[in-house]
Enzyme design. Structure first.
Site, mmCIF file in Angstrom:
data_model
loop_
_atom_site.group_PDB
_atom_site.id
_atom_site.type_symbol
_atom_site.label_atom_id
_atom_site.label_comp_id
_atom_site.label_asym_id
_atom_site.label_seq_id
_atom_site.Cartn_x
_atom_site.Cartn_y
_atom_site.Cartn_z
ATOM 1 N N GLY A 1 0.818 -1.219 0.000
ATOM 2 C CA GLY A 1 0.000 0.000 0.000
ATOM 3 C C GLY A 1 0.844 1.258 0.000
ATOM 4 N N LYS B 1 9.952 2.215 -0.043
ATOM 5 C CA LYS B 1 8.866 2.187 0.943
ATOM 6 C C LYS B 1 8.540 3.633 1.313
ATOM 7 C CE LYS B 1 7.708 -0.007 5.344
ATOM 8 N NZ LYS B 1 8.182 -0.857 6.427
ATOM 9 N N ASP C 1 -2.316 6.714 2.881
ATOM 10 C CA ASP C 1 -1.829 7.762 1.972
ATOM 11 C C ASP C 1 -0.591 7.347 1.173
ATOM 12 O OD1 ASP C 1 0.076 7.701 3.945
ATOM 13 O OD2 ASP C 1 -0.254 9.748 4.663
ATOM 14 N N GLY C 2 -0.080 6.157 1.435
ATOM 15 C CA GLY C 2 1.085 5.686 0.682
ATOM 16 C C GLY C 2 2.397 6.314 1.137
ATOM 17 N N ARG D 1 5.403 -13.159 1.221
ATOM 18 C CA ARG D 1 4.966 -13.310 2.603
ATOM 19 C C ARG D 1 4.033 -14.517 2.704
ATOM 20 N NH1 ARG D 1 5.095 -7.554 4.042
ATOM 21 N NH2 ARG D 1 6.105 -6.524 2.302
ATOM 22 N N ASP E 1 1.104 -11.319 7.176
ATOM 23 C CA ASP E 1 1.568 -10.484 6.048
ATOM 24 C C ASP E 1 2.924 -9.855 6.353
ATOM 25 O OD1 ASP E 1 -0.218 -9.171 7.951
ATOM 26 O OD2 ASP E 1 0.222 -7.324 6.871
ATOM 27 N N ASP F 1 9.477 -5.873 7.792
ATOM 28 C CA ASP F 1 8.475 -4.894 8.248
ATOM 29 C C ASP F 1 8.709 -4.437 9.684
ATOM 30 O OD1 ASP F 1 7.415 -4.844 5.811
ATOM 31 O OD2 ASP F 1 5.418 -5.526 6.337
HETATM 32 P P1 AMP Z 1 1.871 -2.985 8.217
HETATM 33 O O1 AMP Z 1 1.095 -2.927 9.480
HETATM 34 O O2 AMP Z 1 2.899 -1.896 8.090
HETATM 35 O O3 AMP Z 1 2.453 -4.321 7.963
HETATM 36 O O4 AMP Z 1 0.836 -2.690 7.035
HETATM 37 C C1 AMP Z 1 -0.325 -3.450 6.819
HETATM 38 C C2 AMP Z 1 -0.939 -3.075 5.511
HETATM 39 O O5 AMP Z 1 -1.298 -1.694 5.500
HETATM 40 C C3 AMP Z 1 -0.052 -3.282 4.302
HETATM 41 O O6 AMP Z 1 -0.847 -3.710 3.233
HETATM 42 C C4 AMP Z 1 0.511 -1.915 4.046
HETATM 43 O O7 AMP Z 1 0.896 -1.725 2.714
HETATM 44 C C5 AMP Z 1 -0.659 -1.026 4.410
HETATM 45 N N1 AMP Z 1 -0.252 0.320 4.830
HETATM 46 C C6 AMP Z 1 0.393 0.635 5.971
HETATM 47 N N2 AMP Z 1 0.605 1.967 6.025
HETATM 48 C C7 AMP Z 1 0.111 2.504 4.897
HETATM 49 C C8 AMP Z 1 0.019 3.819 4.365
HETATM 50 N N3 AMP Z 1 0.501 4.887 5.015
HETATM 51 N N4 AMP Z 1 -0.563 3.974 3.167
HETATM 52 C C9 AMP Z 1 -1.052 2.922 2.503
HETATM 53 N N5 AMP Z 1 -1.020 1.653 2.942
HETATM 54 C C10 AMP Z 1 -0.444 1.439 4.131
HETATM 55 MG MG MG Z 2 3.545 -5.128 6.603
#
Ligand code: AMP
Ligand code: MG
Length: 527
Positions: free
Chosen positions: A117, A138, A150-151, A208, A277, A287
């Site tokens: 994301g 990232k 927001d990516g 993953r 994940d 991560d």
């Molecule tokens: P994480 O908890 O960092 O492993 O993220 C879990 C999911 O949320 C993954 O699919 C990430 O890509 C998505 N994600 C986390 N933060 C963001 C963000 N700021 N914008 C878009 N997707 C996010």
């Molecule tokens: Mg993750």
């Protein structure tokens, strides 16, 4: 020198300079040789997408040692073109950027639709040892898998991931790595407005458990088989022609996880979000969100602000992995037997090996931390029992995990324990333990020199402590908000943590556990 030969020399020098210039501009264009095998998987595994162009990219740090390993010339990475590449501003020849899709069990609940994301895979490169690595940005903008996000990535979490992943690597723990941290010049909105950044992450792959789950949850077992075959080819080629290759795959992943988690536990590392994940099938730590190294020894320690039930607390880490591996096994049952239920006993048997293997690897690492080689202790339960007693004392006294092990060297040699260590009090309990420890070493006929060597190579002198990371983040954010690209404090901590077994001079402050006022009780993913 006569005029004629002087002119002649100048011409020669000019020619050499022009050849070198040509070579270096050629180098700058052809420096990265991408070889993108993930694109051979069916289209539904990813979406082609370009990273967002940052408004004012600037280098925070480039990892020279890693660049060298990856065959990426440092002069190129440090050039304007290098910054274009590292910041995602320009897509270099051979890169074909994608965001990959996955699903995942998050805190026990299934999320069927996740994916990169806020990350974009630029492509794969082959390193000096002929190993394949992903290069991923990232924090490079929204993708079709961003959902409400927001990516973006803020500078703080990028610095945290950079320091901790490089420290883990230096501690000998399999991990994704950090090739560069780039400040984007953009603002990121969280609880407050923060400077944006991106991390250039390097991994053996980004497959993953959740990648398998995405297709299995949709009943698309042909895709699961493609992914399993791809994973075998990429990570475990020896399994390729084996009759039971999918059981072999499950077995190898299980073994790698047992080794990995034993290493985490030996250094007091808490991942914080061990969702499926966030578990790489390559056996690398991946991560880095609300992760942290433990200061005081406490098996119940939780730092992550989102882990309300302590699902991923320190002592639960080895218990969570078999649960996660069971989710992986479920995706592969139809590949193993025509009737999936018939594959259950064999898959189960493999997952059960996690515990015994984990315990073996853990004991091996831990007995060495009190100076004893595993070869001498494996048939002697007393040694591990002795280690456990030591841990109990640390727990009772809320003593610092890392530094308490460091004192053993001083106790053995009679040297004064540095003030910085802040370790268990020499109360009766501890004095008795030390006496027993010395007599155990004598009884085992261990050479003092060997014991010292074991202590030195298995007890890090420095770990990236939470309160230090927080200080560095605050300093870096402050500097950037004042328009200064000054990351000296970050560079300093990264440098010492990249050499954790060495005795560093002037590093007392970094070795010290936090004062009561400096303690960090909660860590955040920063998403
Ligand atoms: P994480 O908890 O960092 O492993 O993220 C879990 C999911 O949320 C993954 O699919 C990430 O890509 C998505 N994600 C986390 N933060 C963001 C963000 N700021 N914008 C878009 N997707 C996010
Ligand atoms: Mg993750």
């Amino acid at each position: 020198m006569c005029t004629k030969s002087y002119i002649f020399s100048i011409i020669i020098i000019r020619n050499i300079v022009s050849i070198l210039n040509k070579k270096s501009s050629q180098l700058k264009q052809d420096s990265i040789h991408f070889s993108n095998s993930y694109l051979t998987l069916p289209d539904d595994f990813y979406t082609k997408i370009k990273p967002r162009i940052p408004s004012k990219p600037a280098v925070v740090n480039i990892n020279a040692a890693l660049a060298e390993e990856l065959n990426l010339p440092l002069d190129y990475l440090n050039s304007v073109k290098g910054l274009d590449f590292l910041s995602g501003s320009k897509i270099v020849t051979g890169s074909d950027p994608i965001a990959t899709v996955y699903a995942g069990h998050q805190f026990g609940h299934f999320s069927p639709q996740l994916g990169d994301g806020r990350a974009i895979l630029l492509g794969e490169v082959i390193d000096k040892r002929n190993k394949r690595f992903d290069i991923q940005l990232k924090g490079s903008g929204r993708t079709p898998y961003s959902r409400g996000g927001d990516g973006n990535a803020a500078l703080g979490p990028v610095l945290r991931e950079y320091i901790v992943s490089e420290a883990m690597h230096a501690l000998g723990i399999p991990t994704t790595r950090s090739l560069a941290a780039i400040s984007t010049g953009d603002k990121v909105v969280r609880e407050r407005i923060l400077p944006g950044a991106l991390l250039v992450r390097v991994a053996q792959s980004h497959i993953r458990i959740g990648t398998f789950e995405f297709f299995a949850a949709r009943g698309r077992f042909n895709d699961v088989a493609s992914l399993a075959d791809y994973s075998i080819k990429r990570h475990f080629p020896k399994l390729k022609d084996k009759k039971d290759k999918y059981l072999g795959l499950l077995n190898t992943i299980t073994l790698r996880q047992a080794k990995l988690i034993a290493k985490w536990m030996s250094v007091g590392f808490i991942h914080g979000v061990m969702n499926t994940d966030n578990m790489s099938i390559s056996g690398e730590t991946i991560d880095y969100g609300p992760c942290a190294f433990m200061d005081e020894y406490d098996p119940d320690q939780v730092y992550s602000s989102i882990d309300h039930q302590g699902r991923y607390k320190f002592s639960n880490q080895p218990k969570v992995v078999p649960w996660n591996l069971s989710r992986l096994a479920e995706t592969m049952l139809p590949l193993i037997a025509k009737k999936p239920e018939e594959a259950v006993p064999e898959a189960q048997k493999i997952i059960e090996t996690f515990e015994t293997n984990y315990q073996k690897f853990f004991e091996k690492l831990m007995v060495r931390k009190i100076g004893v080689p595993f070869s001498k202790s494996k048939n002697d339960r007393k040694v591990f029992g002795h280690l456990q007693k030591f841990l109990n004392i640390l727990k009772d006294q809320k003593a610092d995990y890392t530094n308490s092990f460091l004192t053993l060297e001083n106790h053995l040699t009679g040297k004064i324990i540095p003030k910085a260590y802040s370790t268990p009090d020499l109360n009766t309990q501890m004095e008795l333990w030390l006496k027993d420890w010395i007599s155990m070493l004598n009884h085992m006929n261990l050479d003092k020199k060997d014991v010292l060597k074991n202590l030195k190579v298995s007890n890090p002198r420095i770990i990236p402590r939470n309160h230090q990371i927080e200080k560095i983040i605050q300093k870096s954010v402050f500097n950037i908000q004042k328009g200064r690209l000054d990351f000296t404090a970050f560079e300093n901590l990264t440098r010492v943590c990249s050499n954790p077994f060495k005795q560093h001079t002037n590093a007392d402050k970094l070795i010290l556990p936090p004062l009561a006022s400096e303690k960090v009780y909660e860590t955040f993913c920063g998403t």
